[in-house]
Each structure stands twice: as structure tokens, then as C-alpha cells.
Design a protein around this motif. Structure first.
Motif, PDB file in Angstrom:
ATOM      1  N   ASP A 189      15.079  -5.591  12.063  1.00 53.47           N
ATOM      2  CA  ASP A 189      14.676  -5.264  13.422  1.00 53.47           C
ATOM      3  C   ASP A 189      13.441  -4.363  13.486  1.00 53.47           C
ATOM      4  O   ASP A 189      13.034  -3.936  14.568  1.00 53.47           O
ATOM      5  N   GLY A 190      12.866  -4.064  12.325  1.00 48.80           N
ATOM      6  CA  GLY A 190      11.665  -3.237  12.313  1.00 48.80           C
ATOM      7  C   GLY A 190      11.919  -1.746  12.273  1.00 48.80           C
ATOM      8  O   GLY A 190      10.969  -0.956  12.295  1.00 48.80           O
ATOM      9  N   TYR A 191      13.187  -1.350  12.186  1.00 44.67           N
ATOM     10  CA  TYR A 191      13.509   0.085  12.192  1.00 44.67           C
ATOM     11  C   TYR A 191      13.808   0.641  10.803  1.00 44.67           C
ATOM     12  O   TYR A 191      14.080   1.832  10.649  1.00 44.67           O
ATOM     13  N   THR A 192      13.744  -0.213   9.787  1.00 45.76           N
ATOM     14  CA  THR A 192      13.869   0.235   8.397  1.00 45.76           C
ATOM     15  C   THR A 192      12.761  -0.407   7.601  1.00 45.76           C
ATOM     16  O   THR A 192      12.693  -1.638   7.486  1.00 45.76           O
ATOM     17  N   LEU A 193      11.866   0.415   7.056  1.00 48.16           N
ATOM     18  CA  LEU A 193      10.706  -0.073   6.314  1.00 48.16           C
ATOM     19  C   LEU A 193      10.752   0.446   4.881  1.00 48.16           C
ATOM     20  O   LEU A 193      11.475   1.391   4.566  1.00 48.16           O
ATOM     21  N   LEU A 194       9.962  -0.170   4.031  1.00 52.01           N
ATOM     22  CA  LEU A 194       9.849   0.237   2.637  1.00 52.01           C
ATOM     23  C   LEU A 194       8.392   0.449   2.294  1.00 52.01           C
ATOM     24  O   LEU A 194       7.555  -0.412   2.547  1.00 52.01           O
ATOM     25  N   LEU A 195       8.076   1.616   1.725  1.00 50.54           N
ATOM     26  CA  LEU A 195       6.752   1.823   1.157  1.00 50.54           C
ATOM     27  C   LEU A 195       6.939   1.959  -0.352  1.00 50.54           C
ATOM     28  O   LEU A 195       7.547   2.914  -0.824  1.00 50.54           O
ATOM     29  N   HIS A 196       6.468   0.968  -1.074  1.00 50.54           N
ATOM     30  CA  HIS A 196       6.701   0.876  -2.511  1.00 50.54           C
ATOM     31  C   HIS A 196       5.370   0.661  -3.221  1.00 50.54           C
ATOM     32  O   HIS A 196       4.403   0.199  -2.618  1.00 50.54           O
ATOM     33  N   HIS A 197       5.341   0.991  -4.495  1.00 49.81           N
ATOM     34  CA  HIS A 197       4.120   0.788  -5.260  1.00 49.81           C
ATOM     35  C   HIS A 197       4.214  -0.478  -6.112  1.00 49.81           C
ATOM     36  O   HIS A 197       4.988  -1.390  -5.821  1.00 49.81           O
ATOM     37  N   ILE A 198       3.437  -0.529  -7.167  1.00 48.33           N
ATOM     38  CA  ILE A 198       3.348  -1.684  -8.050  1.00 48.33           C
ATOM     39  C   ILE A 198       4.709  -2.125  -8.602  1.00 48.33           C
ATOM     40  O   ILE A 198       4.905  -3.275  -8.965  1.00 48.33           O
ATOM     41  N   GLY A 199       5.678  -1.200  -8.599  1.00 51.36           N
ATOM     42  CA  GLY A 199       7.021  -1.512  -9.072  1.00 51.36           C
ATOM     43  C   GLY A 199       7.710  -2.611  -8.283  1.00 51.36           C
ATOM     44  O   GLY A 199       8.652  -3.245  -8.779  1.00 51.36           O
ATOM     45  N   THR A 252      -3.002   1.289  -0.264  1.00 51.96           N
ATOM     46  CA  THR A 252      -4.019   1.943  -1.077  1.00 51.96           C
ATOM     47  C   THR A 252      -3.902   1.515  -2.529  1.00 51.96           C
ATOM     48  O   THR A 252      -2.835   1.093  -2.973  1.00 51.96           O
ATOM     49  N   ASP A 253      -5.002   1.605  -3.245  1.00 47.83           N
ATOM     50  CA  ASP A 253      -5.031   1.408  -4.695  1.00 47.83           C
ATOM     51  C   ASP A 253      -5.284   2.766  -5.323  1.00 47.83           C
ATOM     52  O   ASP A 253      -6.350   3.358  -5.107  1.00 47.83           O
ATOM     53  N   VAL A 254      -4.330   3.248  -6.102  1.00 45.43           N
ATOM     54  CA  VAL A 254      -4.457   4.577  -6.700  1.00 45.43           C
ATOM     55  C   VAL A 254      -4.803   4.456  -8.185  1.00 45.43           C
ATOM     56  O   VAL A 254      -4.051   3.854  -8.948  1.00 45.43           O
ATOM     57  N   PRO A 255      -5.929   5.044  -8.613  1.00 41.53           N
ATOM     58  CA  PRO A 255      -6.260   5.029 -10.041  1.00 41.53           C
ATOM     59  C   PRO A 255      -5.241   5.840 -10.840  1.00 41.53           C
ATOM     60  O   PRO A 255      -4.562   6.712 -10.304  1.00 41.53           O
ATOM     61  N   MET A 256      -5.168   5.537 -12.136  1.00 40.88           N
ATOM     62  CA  MET A 256      -4.336   6.314 -13.047  1.00 40.88           C
ATOM     63  C   MET A 256      -5.245   7.175 -13.917  1.00 40.88           C
ATOM     64  O   MET A 256      -6.433   6.877 -14.085  1.00 40.88           O
ATOM     65  N   THR A 257      -4.685   8.228 -14.476  1.00 43.25           N
ATOM     66  CA  THR A 257      -5.429   9.077 -15.391  1.00 43.25           C
ATOM     67  C   THR A 257      -4.621   9.267 -16.669  1.00 43.25           C
ATOM     68  O   THR A 257      -3.398   9.381 -16.625  1.00 43.25           O
ATOM     69  N   ILE A 258      -5.307   9.281 -17.794  1.00 46.55           N
ATOM     70  CA  ILE A 258      -4.677   9.599 -19.074  1.00 46.55           C
ATOM     71  C   ILE A 258      -4.846  11.094 -19.280  1.00 46.55           C
ATOM     72  O   ILE A 258      -5.979  11.594 -19.359  1.00 46.55           O
ATOM     73  N   VAL A 259      -3.724  11.810 -19.326  1.00 46.82           N
ATOM     74  CA  VAL A 259      -3.770  13.273 -19.381  1.00 46.82           C
ATOM     75  C   VAL A 259      -2.871  13.798 -20.500  1.00 46.82           C
ATOM     76  O   VAL A 259      -2.007  13.084 -21.020  1.00 46.82           O
ATOM     77  N   ALA A 260      -3.086  15.068 -20.834  1.00 49.54           N
ATOM     78  CA  ALA A 260      -2.309  15.708 -21.893  1.00 49.54           C
ATOM     79  C   ALA A 260      -2.063  17.166 -21.541  1.00 49.54           C
ATOM     80  O   ALA A 260      -2.690  17.714 -20.622  1.00 49.54           O
ATOM     81  N   ALA A 275      -9.181  -2.044 -22.451  1.00 50.52           N
ATOM     82  CA  ALA A 275      -7.950  -2.807 -22.200  1.00 50.52           C
ATOM     83  C   ALA A 275      -7.005  -2.087 -21.249  1.00 50.52           C
ATOM     84  O   ALA A 275      -6.116  -2.707 -20.659  1.00 50.52           O
ATOM     85  N   VAL A 276      -7.184  -0.785 -21.087  1.00 50.60           N
ATOM     86  CA  VAL A 276      -6.311  -0.022 -20.188  1.00 50.60           C
ATOM     87  C   VAL A 276      -6.969   0.044 -18.818  1.00 50.60           C
ATOM     88  O   VAL A 276      -7.739   0.956 -18.502  1.00 50.60           O
ATOM     89  N   GLN A 277      -6.706  -0.967 -18.019  1.00 48.55           N
ATOM     90  CA  GLN A 277      -7.241  -1.064 -16.666  1.00 48.55           C
ATOM     91  C   GLN A 277      -6.081  -1.276 -15.707  1.00 48.55           C
ATOM     92  O   GLN A 277      -5.445  -2.322 -15.713  1.00 48.55           O
ATOM     93  N   VAL A 278      -5.782  -0.273 -14.908  1.00 55.83           N
ATOM     94  CA  VAL A 278      -4.681  -0.415 -13.955  1.00 55.83           C
ATOM     95  C   VAL A 278      -4.850   0.554 -12.796  1.00 55.83           C
ATOM     96  O   VAL A 278      -5.249   1.704 -12.983  1.00 55.83           O
ATOM     97  N   ALA A 279      -4.600   0.042 -11.604  1.00 55.97           N
ATOM     98  CA  ALA A 279      -4.534   0.876 -10.404  1.00 55.97           C
ATOM     99  C   ALA A 279      -3.176   0.622  -9.773  1.00 55.97           C
ATOM    100  O   ALA A 279      -2.662  -0.492  -9.791  1.00 55.97           O
ATOM    101  N   VAL A 280      -2.593   1.658  -9.238  1.00 55.90           N
ATOM    102  CA  VAL A 280      -1.263   1.521  -8.646  1.00 55.90           C
ATOM    103  C   VAL A 280      -1.399   1.288  -7.150  1.00 55.90           C
ATOM    104  O   VAL A 280      -1.729   2.196  -6.394  1.00 55.90           O
ATOM    105  N   TRP A 281      -1.171   0.051  -6.749  1.00 60.88           N
ATOM    106  CA  TRP A 281      -1.271  -0.285  -5.336  1.00 60.88           C
ATOM    107  C   TRP A 281       0.042   0.022  -4.623  1.00 60.88           C
ATOM    108  O   TRP A 281       1.118   0.015  -5.205  1.00 60.88           O
ATOM    109  N   HIS A 282      -0.067   0.311  -3.351  1.00 61.42           N
ATOM    110  CA  HIS A 282       1.108   0.569  -2.513  1.00 61.42           C
ATOM    111  C   HIS A 282       1.117  -0.413  -1.355  1.00 61.42           C
ATOM    112  O   HIS A 282       0.057  -0.740  -0.800  1.00 61.42           O
TER     113      HIS A 282
END
Length: 324
Positions: free
Chosen positions: A84-94, A120-128, A243-250
Motif C-alpha cells: 500500500d506504499g506505507y512500508t518501504l525499503l532502502l537497501h544497498h548493493i546487497g 546514490t552510488d557510494v565509492p568505497m575506500t581501502i583503509v587501515a 581490478a578493485v572497482q566497486v561503488a555501493v549503490w542504494h
């Protein structure tokens, strides 16, 4: 003849009902389910969008966090909700990768939802951790290969964006690391900042503040172009790991069967939100930006989910990582 007349009347009544539904909708608050813990990157995106959409629709959109099982618990709840439009889902690449990661899903990611639009497309970062010895991405790869049995790679749980990016990273360097799954991005980041784990690959919405504050060390961003909020951070391509190319879309979804006029109204509200200067500015601070207006539509999101399922299936299958 009488049968045809009654059938025509019934069809007319349905059409009038659908129009009335769209005109009246919404008459009460809407719940936007985020299938992850509060405070994470997807939650941040959802709250910004929900606030702006609430103004357009004239009803409050309440964000509800339903975490667990890599986002599948929250997604299942929306799949089974009244259309009915009263329950929505905001999910990412998963939403796409779950089709391969989970052997038994209580829903079909491609067919049990009414797509509203990409967000949106969210970039990823390799961090330590901040005192990790490698100075740049080249040194990082060399160090990791020599010390694979000692290096730990954190993620926010099976199916999380950080998990997917981590799999790509390990495949790209041909080295398996000890992975440490957490129940959400927040706890994983806390331990990275605290030095309990060594590495993580996560969304700019979660890492930008920590990078700028010097709490963690950053090596690269996983998109073809640099991120304006992190201008000194090279891309994986430029740093020697293309080879590590990925953006997390929502994406935003309603349950399958939600009337098309309602979905269209939600899509228009989403498009308005993505033009909101406050939303755009806040997204920019988090290292991302809204998708182009033509991508914030039901058809584009529906086609994109199916394409992403096909894209990630061989990656996940090759890694041999599955969840029950």
C-alpha cells in the motif's frame, strides 16, 4: 451483453480506485526500513532522503532499522508487507548480491519488490588502522602478501558492502586474509580506529570523517575517478590495483503489488529529494552524490538489480562464500 457491461464497470471502478489511491496517498506516516544498524552508511543515506521526501509527500517518513542476516531480515519484512506504499525499503548493493550469497531466501530480490528508483552510488575506500606500516597501496599489497597469516580484514558481516569489497580485494591480490565479521559497520570501524583489526574496505559515507580526522589511514578509493571530499586519495586504478572497482549503490523499493500510481508518486518525491540542495551538500560531505534524475526511476532500478545479480554471481561463486 450484460456481462460485458458489468466487466467494463468493474474495470472502470478499479481505475477510479487506483486514481483515488494516488491522489489521497499518503494519509499517514510511512515506514522506511533500513536493513542495517543505525548510524551506518546506509542508515545515513536513508535518513537524509526520508527527511526530504517527507516534505514533498506531506507525511513523515519514519526510518526503522531492522538489521540482521546481511540485510535480508529487513528486506524480507518489506517483501511481505501490505503493498500500500506505507512500508518501504532502502537497501544497498546487497539487494542484488543476496540472490547468490544466501542459499535460501524468503523472497526473490528481483521480483518480489516494486522498484521506486536508484538513490546514490557510494565509492568505497581501502583503509587501515592509523599505524599500519604500509605508506601507499603498492606497499600495502606487498606487505599483505608477505604477512597474510598476521593481517586481519574487518567487515560488517556477510553480505555487507565491506564484505563484498574485501572479497574483491583478496581476489585481486591473490591472497586470503583472516576476515573478522562484525554485526554492523559501526563496531567494525570502532575496532579499526582502536587498532584491534588491520584493514577494512568500506563506503566513503562511513570512512570520510575518520580519514579526515586522522583516525585511520587511507590508501585508495575504488571508483574510476577521485572523490571531491578526499582529493588527495588516489583511485585503485591509478594506484596499481584496477581490478578493485566497486561503488555501493542504494535503491528504494516498495512491496510487489503496490499500485503503480503510488510508486510513481514515491519516485517523483525521491527525484525531488535528490535535487534538494541540503541533501546534495550532505552527500558531498560524505563523499558521494545523488544519482542523475533519469536513474531515479522504477524501470532503471528494476533493470539494474537484475544486471547486478548477474555481475556479482561469478565473484561470489569463485570466492565460495555463502550464508544459510
Amino acid at each position: 451483453m450484460r456481462f460485458k457491461t458489468l466487466a467494463a464497470a468493474a474495470l472502470l471502478a478499479v481505475g477510479v480506485s487506483a486514481t483515488a489511491t494516488a491522489q489521497d496517498y499518503p494519509t499517514r506516516p510511512i515506514t522506511m526500513v533500513v536493513p542495517f544498524a543505525a548510524g551506518g552508511p546506509t542508515d545515513t543515506v536513508a535518513r537524509l532522503v526520508a527527511q526530504s521526501m517527507s516534505q514533498s509527500l506531506g507525511q513523515q517518513i519514519v526510518v526503522e532499522n531492522v538489521g540482521g542476516a546481511g540485510g535480508t531480515l529487513g528486506a524480507a519484512r518489506v517483501a511481505k508487507a501490505d503493498p500500500d506504499g506505507y512500508t518501504l525499503l532502502l537497501h544497498h548493493i546487497g539487494q542484488a548480491t543476496s540472490a547468490t550469497l544466501y542459499r535460501k531466501l524468503p523472497y526473490d530480490p528481483a521480483n518480489d519488490f516494486a522498484p521506486v528508483g536508484l538513490v546514490t552510488d557510494v565509492p568505497m575506500t581501502i583503509v587501515a588502522k592509523k599505524d599500519f606500516p604500509a605508506k601507499d597501496l603498492k606497499e600495502l599489497v606487498e606487505y599483505v602478501k608477505k604477512n597474510a597469516d598476521k593481517v586481519t580484514l574487518a567487515n560488517a558481516g556477510v553480505g555487507a558492502a565491506s564484505h563484498l569489497c574485501g572479497m574483491l580485494f583478496m581476489q585481486a591480490i591473490g591472497t586470503q586474509l583472516t576476515t573478522v565479521p562484525y554485526k554492523g559497520t559501526g563496531p567494525a570501524m570502532n575496532d579499526l580506529v582502536g587498532g584491534q583489526v588491520d584493514l577494512m574496505c568500506d563506503q566513503t559515507t562511513n570512512t570520510t570523517g575518520q580519514i579526515k580526522g586522522g583516525a585511520i589511514k587511507a590508501y585508495a578509493v575504488t571508483t574510476p575517478t577521485k572523490v571531491p571530499s578526499l582529493p588527495d586519495l588516489p583511485t585503485t586504478k591509478d594506484a596499481g590495483l584496477p581490478a578493485v572497482q566497486v561503488a555501493v549503490w542504494h535503491g528504494l523499493y516498495a512491496p510487489k503489488g503496490t499500485p503503480a500510481p503510488v510508486v510513481d508518486k514515491l519516485s517523483k518525491a525521491l527525484q525531488t529529494a535528490l535535487k534538494d540542495e541540503t541533501v546534495k551538500a550532505r552527500f558531498g560531505e560524505l563523499g558521494t552524490e545523488p544519482v542523475a534524475q533519469e536513474r531515479a526511476t522504477p524501470k532503471v532500478l528494476g533493470d539494474f538489480v537484475k544486471a547486478e545479480i548477474d555481475r556479482w554471481k561469478p565473484v561470489i561463486t569463485a570466492a565460495g562464500v555463502y550464508a544459510d
